[in-house]
Design a protein around this motif. Structure first.
Motif, PDB file in Angstrom:
ATOM      1  N   TYR A 161       0.869  -1.260   0.132  1.00 40.11           N
ATOM      2  CA  TYR A 161      -0.011   0.152  -0.034  1.00 40.11           C
ATOM      3  C   TYR A 161       0.957   1.221   0.023  1.00 40.11           C
ATOM      4  O   TYR A 161       0.322   2.492  -0.341  1.00 40.11           O
ATOM      5  N   THR A 162       2.407   1.139   0.284  1.00 41.07           N
ATOM      6  CA  THR A 162       3.075   2.373   0.382  1.00 41.07           C
ATOM      7  C   THR A 162       3.509   2.780  -1.030  1.00 41.07           C
ATOM      8  O   THR A 162       4.088   3.654  -1.223  1.00 41.07           O
ATOM      9  N   HIS A 163       3.223   1.944  -1.905  1.00 37.05           N
ATOM     10  CA  HIS A 163       3.926   2.394  -3.332  1.00 37.05           C
ATOM     11  C   HIS A 163       2.763   3.065  -4.425  1.00 37.05           C
ATOM     12  O   HIS A 163       1.675   2.984  -4.035  1.00 37.05           O
ATOM     13  N   ASP A 164       3.494   3.560  -5.079  1.00 34.28           N
ATOM     14  CA  ASP A 164       2.671   4.368  -6.223  1.00 34.28           C
ATOM     15  C   ASP A 164       2.628   3.444  -7.442  1.00 34.28           C
ATOM     16  O   ASP A 164       3.765   2.871  -7.953  1.00 34.28           O
ATOM     17  N   ARG A 165       1.279   2.821  -8.251  1.00 45.28           N
ATOM     18  CA  ARG A 165       1.214   2.145  -8.946  1.00 45.28           C
ATOM     19  C   ARG A 165       0.407   2.583 -10.315  1.00 45.28           C
ATOM     20  O   ARG A 165      -0.414   3.595  -9.873  1.00 45.28           O
ATOM     21  N   VAL A 166       0.749   2.161 -11.520  1.00 46.19           N
ATOM     22  CA  VAL A 166      -0.359   2.445 -12.775  1.00 46.19           C
ATOM     23  C   VAL A 166      -1.633   1.631 -12.334  1.00 46.19           C
ATOM     24  O   VAL A 166      -1.558   0.380 -12.143  1.00 46.19           O
ATOM     25  N   CYS A 167      -2.413   2.428 -12.250  1.00 47.48           N
ATOM     26  CA  CYS A 167      -3.763   1.847 -11.753  1.00 47.48           C
ATOM     27  C   CYS A 167      -4.516   0.776 -12.537  1.00 47.48           C
ATOM     28  O   CYS A 167      -4.756   1.114 -13.986  1.00 47.48           O
ATOM     29  N   SER A 168      -4.650  -0.469 -12.152  1.00 45.27           N
ATOM     30  CA  SER A 168      -5.197  -1.477 -13.263  1.00 45.27           C
ATOM     31  C   SER A 168      -5.710  -2.465 -12.228  1.00 45.27           C
ATOM     32  O   SER A 168      -5.221  -2.691 -10.939  1.00 45.27           O
ATOM     33  N   VAL A 169      -6.825  -3.129 -12.439  1.00 42.56           N
ATOM     34  CA  VAL A 169      -7.341  -4.372 -11.629  1.00 42.56           C
ATOM     35  C   VAL A 169      -6.412  -5.453 -11.497  1.00 42.56           C
ATOM     36  O   VAL A 169      -6.299  -5.955 -10.292  1.00 42.56           O
ATOM     37  N   ALA A 170      -5.322  -5.747 -12.473  1.00 47.14           N
ATOM     38  CA  ALA A 170      -4.510  -6.583 -12.686  1.00 47.14           C
ATOM     39  C   ALA A 170      -3.408  -6.752 -11.453  1.00 47.14           C
ATOM     40  O   ALA A 170      -2.964  -7.607 -11.065  1.00 47.14           O
ATOM     41  N   ILE A 171      -3.193  -5.488 -10.919  1.00 45.87           N
ATOM     42  CA  ILE A 171      -2.081  -5.063  -9.802  1.00 45.87           C
ATOM     43  C   ILE A 171      -2.805  -5.986  -8.536  1.00 45.87           C
ATOM     44  O   ILE A 171      -2.015  -6.267  -7.591  1.00 45.87           O
ATOM     45  N   PHE A 172      -4.073  -6.019  -8.310  1.00 50.00           N
ATOM     46  CA  PHE A 172      -4.617  -6.581  -7.158  1.00 50.00           C
ATOM     47  C   PHE A 172      -4.584  -8.214  -7.064  1.00 50.00           C
ATOM     48  O   PHE A 172      -5.065  -8.852  -6.251  1.00 50.00           O
ATOM     49  N   ILE A 173      -4.147  -8.753  -8.187  1.00 50.01           N
ATOM     50  CA  ILE A 173      -4.342 -10.161  -8.467  1.00 50.01           C
ATOM     51  C   ILE A 173      -2.885 -10.798  -8.167  1.00 50.01           C
ATOM     52  O   ILE A 173      -1.846 -10.663  -9.137  1.00 50.01           O
TER      53      ILE A 173
END
Length: 307
Positions: A161-173
């Motif tokens: 949760y501390t990182h910045d990511r390019v938003c996509s549902v795939a990052i939660f899998i």
């Protein structure tokens, strides 16, 4: 030189694709805004079940178009955002992806009750029942994504949760079995809604063959509405499968993945959202008349009884 011109051509194509999406999204949002204003300016619309459900699809589609377009732009420019913000946007977008097909299924059931059980239509489609129905629609639509994100919260480490990511549902899998659970729930909803649509269509067909005269005309119109709902619902349901198709394509080629995702967005996300205004905004005489009055004579409250 050829490499440079090739890169310029690819970049130009990407900008054209983004421009097309922005034009379509803003066009649909503008149309939906007119329809929503028309809905609220006429009391008979927000006291009638089928129009209330129509308004739910308008709000759902507008919200989804807005959020998904923001996520698309962020993804296009590879702009990272805090994970917690991505979670909020993804939960909202994914829930409202499901709200529209569930609402369409309920609208088909309402047409079934109106045509096949006309004497009970007033009882089953009262104002209080409609409010409860809207709440149930949102409850059912939130279940798949509550399950999905609950599993994610239970498995993700705090550092994620501390990182910045390019938003996509795939990052939660994080694990393959998470995708399998999501697929299973989507398949269950898919089958349930398809069975409901087929049942309503068959029953309305039986009534359409049995009646005659003016009643037959009304029943035929209801049958065509169910067919349009079925087509719109099919596009929405295919959208539930798009993530799995895109994941498989990504294993083959990144370029192919980007093209497939773009086509899926246009075909199964934008296209179904333009059918709602067609089904109830243009085909419905009462709503179309009120819409014309609002456009040509200003936004004023119209007494439908005088029309």
């Amino acid at each position: 030189m050829e490499d440079n011109s090739s890169l310029v051509g690819v970049e130009s194509l990407r900008w054209h694709k983004l421009l097309i999406v922005q034009i379509l999204v803003n066009l649909f949002l503008c149309i939906n805004s007119f329809l929503i204003v028309t809905f609220f300016l006429n009391e008979c619309f927000y006291t009638t079940t089928r129009y209330v459900l129509f308004a739910v699809t308008l709000f759902s589609d507008s919200f989804l178009l807005l959020i998904s377009n923001i996520m698309l732009i962020l993804s296009y420019f590879q702009f990272p955002i805090p994970v917690w913000l991505c979670i909020i946007m993804s939960v909202g977008a994914r829930m409202y992806i499901t709200v529209t097909p569930v609402t369409l299924t309920v609208m088909t059931l309402e047409r079934y009750v109106a045509i096949c059980m006309p004497l009970r239509h007033g009882e089953l489609c009262s104002r209080s029942t409609t409010v409860n129905c809207v709440l149930i629609i949102h409850g059912l639509s939130s279940v798949p994504w509550m399950v999905f994100f609950s599993i994610f919260f239970a498995t993700a480490s705090r550092s994620f949760y501390t990182h910045d990511r390019v938003c996509s549902v795939a990052i939660f899998i994080l694990f393959r079995w998470q995708a399998d659970i999501r697929a299973s729930i989507s398949q269950f909803y898919f089958v349930l809604m398809v069975i409901t649509i087929i049942f309503c269509y068959v029953e309305i067909m039986k009534v359409a063959k049995a009646v005659s005269g003016e009643k037959k005309k009304s029943t035929g119109k209801g049958l065509r509405t169910v067919i349009l709902h079925a087509f719109q619902l099919l596009l929405c349901l295919i959208q539930l499968w798009c993530p799995f198709i895109e994941t498989a394509v990504l294993q083959i080629s990144l370029k192919l993945f980007l093209n497939v995702r773009y086509i899926n967005y246009l075909t199964f996300s934008l296209a179904p959202r333009c059918l709602s205004p067609l089904i109830y905004g243009l085909r419905d005489e009462k709503f179309l008349h009120a819409l014309k009055r609002n456009i040509f004579f200003g936004l004023c409250k119209i007494n439908i009884r005088e029309m």
